[in-house]
Design a protein around this motif. Structure first.
Motif, PDB file in Angstrom:
ATOM      1  N   PHE A   8      -1.324  12.780  -9.048  1.00  0.00           N
ATOM      2  CA  PHE A   8      -2.695  12.900  -8.542  1.00  0.00           C
ATOM      3  C   PHE A   8      -2.709  13.506  -7.147  1.00  0.00           C
ATOM      4  O   PHE A   8      -3.573  14.317  -6.817  1.00  0.00           O
ATOM      5  N   LEU A   9      -1.755  13.105  -6.302  1.00  0.00           N
ATOM      6  CA  LEU A   9      -1.597  13.701  -4.979  1.00  0.00           C
ATOM      7  C   LEU A   9      -0.213  14.328  -4.886  1.00  0.00           C
ATOM      8  O   LEU A   9       0.715  13.899  -5.578  1.00  0.00           O
ATOM      9  N   SER A  10      -0.068  15.316  -4.021  1.00  0.00           N
ATOM     10  CA  SER A  10       1.223  15.983  -3.858  1.00  0.00           C
ATOM     11  C   SER A  10       2.008  15.335  -2.717  1.00  0.00           C
ATOM     12  O   SER A  10       1.439  14.643  -1.864  1.00  0.00           O
ATOM     13  N   PRO A  11       3.313  15.574  -2.643  1.00  0.00           N
ATOM     14  CA  PRO A  11       4.127  15.033  -1.550  1.00  0.00           C
ATOM     15  C   PRO A  11       3.754  15.584  -0.174  1.00  0.00           C
ATOM     16  O   PRO A  11       4.222  15.064   0.842  1.00  0.00           O
ATOM     17  N   THR A  30      12.170   3.224   3.298  1.00  0.00           N
ATOM     18  CA  THR A  30      13.045   2.415   2.444  1.00  0.00           C
ATOM     19  C   THR A  30      12.995   2.864   0.987  1.00  0.00           C
ATOM     20  O   THR A  30      14.032   2.950   0.316  1.00  0.00           O
ATOM     21  N   LEU A  31      11.783   3.169   0.503  1.00  0.00           N
ATOM     22  CA  LEU A  31      11.590   3.425  -0.920  1.00  0.00           C
ATOM     23  C   LEU A  31      11.757   4.893  -1.308  1.00  0.00           C
ATOM     24  O   LEU A  31      12.308   5.196  -2.367  1.00  0.00           O
ATOM     25  N   ILE A  38       0.840  -1.205   0.000  1.00  0.00           N
ATOM     26  CA  ILE A  38       0.000   0.000   0.000  1.00  0.00           C
ATOM     27  C   ILE A  38       0.875   1.256   0.000  1.00  0.00           C
ATOM     28  O   ILE A  38       0.547   2.258  -0.651  1.00  0.00           O
ATOM     29  N   ALA A  39       2.000   1.202   0.703  1.00  0.00           N
ATOM     30  CA  ALA A  39       2.934   2.334   0.680  1.00  0.00           C
ATOM     31  C   ALA A  39       3.451   2.569  -0.736  1.00  0.00           C
ATOM     32  O   ALA A  39       3.584   3.718  -1.179  1.00  0.00           O
ATOM     33  N   ILE A  99       3.100   5.953  -3.024  1.00  0.00           N
ATOM     34  CA  ILE A  99       4.210   6.603  -3.720  1.00  0.00           C
ATOM     35  C   ILE A  99       3.894   6.754  -5.204  1.00  0.00           C
ATOM     36  O   ILE A  99       4.134   7.812  -5.807  1.00  0.00           O
ATOM     37  N   SER A 100       3.319   5.729  -5.801  1.00  0.00           N
ATOM     38  CA  SER A 100       2.951   5.786  -7.224  1.00  0.00           C
ATOM     39  C   SER A 100       1.898   6.855  -7.476  1.00  0.00           C
ATOM     40  O   SER A 100       1.944   7.569  -8.490  1.00  0.00           O
TER      41      SER A 100
END
Length: 341
Positions: free
Chosen positions: A56-59, A83-84, A44-45, A49-50
C-alpha cells in the motif's frame, strides 16, 4: 467569547498550555500511551512495516507525526524499525508537524541525543505546509485537544469576565449541531478542516491515530481538566451546578496552566473524514489494535534478548496499555486511508 475561542486561547494562546514545554508522565499532569511504554511506538512501527510490505505504501514514503510533544513516539518507532527492518531507515523520510518553535527545538535536541546524525528530522509548522506523494501519518491524543463548543439544546457556552454561562447558539453552530445530530455535549468544528487539509496534502496515505472516547453519542458533557494527575469535571468548577457538586477551585485557576480535554466522538470524526473523501479503514479498542499490529510478536522478541526481570518490568508497563481497566478499552484506534482501491 464562545467557549471554542476560550479553549483555543487556553491551550494554544501566547501563554497557552501546549505552547510551552510541558512534562508528561509521573511529574506532569497526565500519562499518555507514549510515556507508558516504548512498545506503543514499537507496535505502530510494526504496523508501518506491514503496510509497506503489503504494497500500500512504498519504502520511500514519509513518516509523519502530528502533535509529537518531545518526539518520543516517532523516536520509539525509529528504534523498532532499526530492530525489525533497518534497511528502511535509508529510504524513509521522518517529519514532525509542530507549530511551536520551542517544541521544535526540544524535538531536534532529543533526536540529536538519540540518533546523532543517523536520522534527519524535518519539521513543518502545519499540515497546510506539507505535501508529498505518499505518507504514513501517526498521532496520539490530538483530537481531544481540538477546541470545541459546548451545546445544550438550542444554547451554547460562553465565557465572559471569568464566568461561564449558556446563551443562544449562533447560526453556524446550530447548523453543525443539526448536521451532526447532537443536542448536548461537545461539538468540535475543527475536524472537517483538518480532514480536508489531510485529504489534499498527499496522493496516498495511511493515518493511524489513538484517542479516548467512543463511537456512540453520549448526549452529555465530558469536558474536564487534568492537573497533577487530578481530574476536575469542568462544570464542577463553575456556578452552573448546585453548590454541593462544586469543587473549591474555580476553572480560572487552571487557565493555561493545566490540560483541558474531552472525549472524542469518533462517529463525528468519521463523518468529517468521509466527507473529505477519505476511507475509514479500521476502528478498534487500543488493546485490540496493538495486538493486531504485532505487540505479541514484539514481546516474544524481547523475551529472547533480556533477563526475566527486565521482561517482567516491561510487561507491567505494557499491561497499562492493553488492560481493559486502564487504557486498553478506554482508548480507541482509528485508521484512515486515501488511495485504497
Amino acid at each position: 467569547m464562545k467557549f471554542s475561542a476560550y479553549m483555543q486561547e487556553w491551550l494554544y494562546g501566547n501563554e497557552g498550555y501546549y505552547r510551552n514545554v510541558r512534562t508528561i508522565g509521573k511529574e506532569g499532569d497526565f500519562y499518555t500511551a507514549v510515556s507508558t511504554s516504548m512498545f506503543f511506538g514499537g507496535s505502530i512501527a510494526k504496523r508501518l512495516i506491514s503496510t509497506i510490505e503489503s504494497g500500500f505504501l512504498s519504502p520511500s514514503c514519509h513518516v509523519v507525526e502530528i502533535g509529537a510533544h518531545k518526539g518520543y513516539l516517532l523516536a520509539d518507532m525509529i528504534q523498532f524499525i532499526y530492530t525489525l527492518k533497518p534497511e528502511l531507515l535509508k529510504t524513509l523520510t521522518f517529519v514532525i508537524v509542530e507549530p511551536f518553535v520551542a517544541n521544535q527545538t526540544m524535538q531536534k535536541n532529543y533526536f540529536k541525543e538519540a540518533f546523532g546524525d543517523a536520522i534527519n528530522l524535518l519539521h513543518v509548522k502545519c499540515l497546510e505546509e506539507f505535501t508529498c506523494k505518499e505518507a504514513f501519518f501517526v498521532a496520539n491524543e490530538i483530537f481531544d485537544a481540538f477546541s470545541c463548543e459546548l451545546i445544550n439544546e438550542n444554547q451554547m457556552l460562553f465565557i465572559e469576565n471569568g464566568k461561564a454561562f449558556f446563551a443562544s447558539m449562533d447560526d453556524e453552530t446550530t447548523t453543525k449541531a443539526k448536521e451532526y445530530g447532537i443536542t448536548k455535549g461537545e461539538l468540535c468544528l475543527g475536524y472537517e478542516p483538518f480532514a480536508n487539509t489531510m485529504a489534499h496534502c498527499c496522493e496516498r496515505f495511511e493515518f493511524v491515530t489513538f484517542d479516548y472516547g467512543d463511537k456512540e453519542e453520549r448526549n452529555d458533557f465530558s469536558l474536564r481538566i487534568y492537573a497533577n494527575h487530578q481530574v476536575y469535571p469542568f462544570f464542577a468548577l463553575t456556578d452552573l451546578v448546585e453548590e454541593k457538586l462544586r469543587e473549591t477551585n474555580d476553572f480560572n485557576t487552571f487557565f493555561e496552566n493545566s490540560d483541558i480535554t474531552y472525549d472524542v466522538n469518533f462517529s463525528h470524526l468519521f463523518y468529517a473524514f468521509e466527507k473529505s473523501g477519505l476511507h475509514v479503514h479500521a476502528y478498534s479498542t487500543q488493546m485490540k489494535a496493538l495486538v493486531d499490529f504485532g505487540l505479541t510478536e514484539l514481546l516474544e522478541l524481547l523475551a529472547q534478548k533480556v533477563s526475566a526481570k527486565q521482561y517482567e518490568q516491561e510487561l507491567n508497563r505494557i499491561k497499562t496499555l492493553i488492560d481493559p481497566s486502564f487504557m486498553g478499552e478506554r482508548f480507541k484506534m482509528a485508521c484512515f486511508r486515501k488511495g485504497e482501491a
